[in-house]
Design a protein around this motif. Structure first.
Motif, short mmCIF file in Angstrom:
data_model
loop_
_atom_site.label_atom_id
_atom_site.label_comp_id
_atom_site.label_asym_id
_atom_site.label_seq_id
_atom_site.Cartn_x
_atom_site.Cartn_y
_atom_site.Cartn_z
N UNK A 140 3.87 5.36 -11.91
CA UNK A 140 3.70 4.92 -10.52
C UNK A 140 2.19 4.84 -10.27
N UNK A 141 1.76 3.78 -9.60
CA UNK A 141 0.32 3.65 -9.33
C UNK A 141 0.08 3.46 -7.83
N UNK A 142 -0.85 4.24 -7.30
CA UNK A 142 -1.36 3.99 -5.95
C UNK A 142 -2.81 3.56 -6.13
N UNK A 143 -3.10 2.32 -5.74
CA UNK A 143 -4.35 1.67 -6.09
C UNK A 143 -5.07 1.26 -4.80
N UNK A 144 -6.23 1.84 -4.56
CA UNK A 144 -7.02 1.52 -3.36
C UNK A 144 -7.97 0.38 -3.67
N UNK A 145 -7.98 -0.61 -2.79
CA UNK A 145 -8.94 -1.70 -2.97
C UNK A 145 -9.34 -2.29 -1.62
N UNK A 146 -10.52 -2.93 -1.61
CA UNK A 146 -10.98 -3.69 -0.44
C UNK A 146 -10.59 -5.15 -0.56
N UNK A 147 -10.16 -5.52 -1.77
CA UNK A 147 -10.09 -6.91 -2.16
C UNK A 147 -8.66 -7.44 -2.01
N UNK A 148 -8.46 -8.38 -1.07
CA UNK A 148 -7.12 -8.93 -0.79
C UNK A 148 -6.52 -9.56 -2.05
N UNK A 149 -7.34 -10.31 -2.78
CA UNK A 149 -6.83 -10.99 -3.98
C UNK A 149 -6.39 -9.99 -5.05
N UNK A 150 -7.17 -8.94 -5.21
CA UNK A 150 -6.82 -7.93 -6.21
C UNK A 150 -5.50 -7.25 -5.84
N UNK A 151 -5.34 -6.93 -4.54
CA UNK A 151 -4.11 -6.28 -4.08
C UNK A 151 -2.90 -7.17 -4.33
N UNK A 152 -3.04 -8.47 -4.03
CA UNK A 152 -1.92 -9.40 -4.20
C UNK A 152 -1.60 -9.64 -5.67
N UNK A 153 -2.63 -9.62 -6.50
CA UNK A 153 -2.43 -9.88 -7.93
C UNK A 153 -1.74 -8.70 -8.62
N UNK A 154 -2.10 -7.48 -8.20
CA UNK A 154 -1.62 -6.30 -8.93
C UNK A 154 -0.35 -5.69 -8.34
N UNK A 155 -0.23 -5.70 -7.00
CA UNK A 155 0.76 -4.84 -6.36
C UNK A 155 2.19 -5.36 -6.35
N UNK A 156 3.15 -4.42 -6.31
CA UNK A 156 4.53 -4.75 -5.95
C UNK A 156 4.62 -4.87 -4.43
N UNK A 157 3.85 -3.98 -3.76
CA UNK A 157 3.73 -4.03 -2.31
C UNK A 157 2.29 -3.72 -1.94
N UNK A 190 2.61 7.20 7.60
CA UNK A 190 3.89 7.27 6.86
C UNK A 190 3.90 6.24 5.75
N UNK A 191 4.33 6.65 4.56
CA UNK A 191 4.48 5.70 3.46
C UNK A 191 5.34 6.33 2.37
N UNK A 192 6.21 5.51 1.79
CA UNK A 192 7.03 5.96 0.65
C UNK A 192 6.75 5.03 -0.52
N UNK A 193 6.57 5.60 -1.70
CA UNK A 193 6.33 4.79 -2.90
C UNK A 193 7.46 5.07 -3.89
N UNK A 194 8.03 4.00 -4.43
CA UNK A 194 9.17 4.14 -5.36
C UNK A 194 8.67 4.52 -6.75
N UNK A 195 9.51 5.18 -7.53
CA UNK A 195 9.11 5.51 -8.91
C UNK A 195 8.82 4.22 -9.69
N UNK A 196 7.71 4.20 -10.39
CA UNK A 196 7.35 3.05 -11.21
C UNK A 196 6.73 1.91 -10.43
#
Ligand SMILES: Nc1ncnc2c1ncn2[C@@H]1O[C@H](COP(=O)(O)OP(=O)(O)OP(=O)(O)O)[C@@H](O)[C@H]1O
Ligand SMILES: [Mg+2]
Length: 268
Positions: A203-220, A43-49
């Motif tokens: 809206x972007x759904x971005x797959x990564x292995x990299x914790x730092x990249x996820x924290x730098x780019x993501x809203x969540x 389950x996952x919901x992604x907000x617009x933008x």
């Protein structure tokens, strides 16, 4: 009609992506091979933008999820919705970028960018202008006539970006797009992606292995567990924007990374 920032309430409130109770299994080639449940009850919901990062161990089903959102594959059970509509197949409203940029080797950069509109018989003067403008934005103004083998790895990535963005997608699906790049090019591409995301408001759904990249780019950051894949935790990144690589050295950032890593390692 009630309006919220000029949009009807129903449109403004509609999630960009809804994954509800998604299950997907794969069977091996031989009949005796065991059935592999890639995802179960996801389950996952992604907000617009929103910029949503999907993080999880290898084989937990990240690419399978992205492929469902792209319309390349269907769930066995559950619902996959974009803008409130079930995904039934690929479409130009959803742009997909993989780890290896997909460009036709026999087409020039500009013709690669124009490929989608041309194939859909939508090649107008306006589209051409947008293609040229996008190539300028991605720093390839001088590479219109170059073929993919004449571009560097980073340039090919940027050309693939322009090729996807020319369709004005509402949703960008990115599967470890910078995984194969060297550290300097990766930082440049991350900065560039954040700039484009803010400019195009997609809206972007971005797959990564990299914790730092996820924290730098993501809203969540949605942290997944494997076998079968599920959303284990969804972590809000409450760091101010714009963000840059220098922010990764702050105490807040280091603490956030620790929270994400703990969620990844949590076996319960
Ligand atoms: N087409 C397929 N046929 C059979 N099994 C598949 C197929 N696609 C994925 N799988 C299996 O489903 C599971 C999830 O795969 P998936 O590629 O989605 O993982 P992932 O999280 O993207 O991994 P990685 O981080 O290594 O890219 C794996 O066990 C994989 O072997
Ligand atoms: Mg994958």
């Amino acid at each position: 009609m009630t309006l919220t920032q000029g949009l009807p309430v129903s449109t403004a409130a509609r999630p960009a992506v809804e994954l509800i109770g998604v299950k997907k299994h794969f069977t091996g080639r031989s009949r005796r091979a065991p059935k592999r449940v890639a995802l179960d009850g996801f389950d996952l919901t992604v907000r617009p933008g929103e910029f949503l990062c999907l993080l999880g161990p290898s084989g937990c089903g990240k690419s399978t999820l992205l492929n469902m959102l792209a319309g390349f594959t269907q769930p066995d059970r559950g619902q996959v919705l974009t803008d409130g509509e079930p995904v039934t197949g690929p479409g130009p409203d959803r742009g997909v970028l993989f780890q290896t940029p997909m460009l036709f080797p026999w087409l020039t950069t500009l013709d690669n960018v124009l490929y989608g509109p041309r194939a859909r018989h939508e090649l107008t003067a306006e589209t051409r202008r947008r293609a040229v403008e996008l190539l300028e934005t991605v720093g390839l103004a001088d590479a219109h006539d170059a073929f993919p083998h004449e571009l560097s790895g980073g340039m090919r990535h940027r050309a693939a970006f322009a090729r996807v963005l020319v369709n004005r997608p509402r949703l960008l699906l990115m599967d470890e797009p910078f995984g194969a790049l060297d550290a300097i090019t990766r930082v440049a591409m991350q900065r560039f992606l954040l700039h484009l995301w803010q400019r195009e408001q997609i809206t972007i759904v971005f797959v990564t292995h990299d914790v730092e990249e996820a924290a730098l780019l993501g809203d969540r950051v949605c942290v997944m567990s494997g076998s079968p894949g599920r959303a284990r935790a969804v972590i809000e990144v409450d760091l101010p924007r714009p963000r840059s690589i220098e922010d990764t050295e702050t105490l807040e950032f280091v603490q956030l990374k620790r929270r994400i890593r703990e969620a990844l390692e949590d076996d319960h």
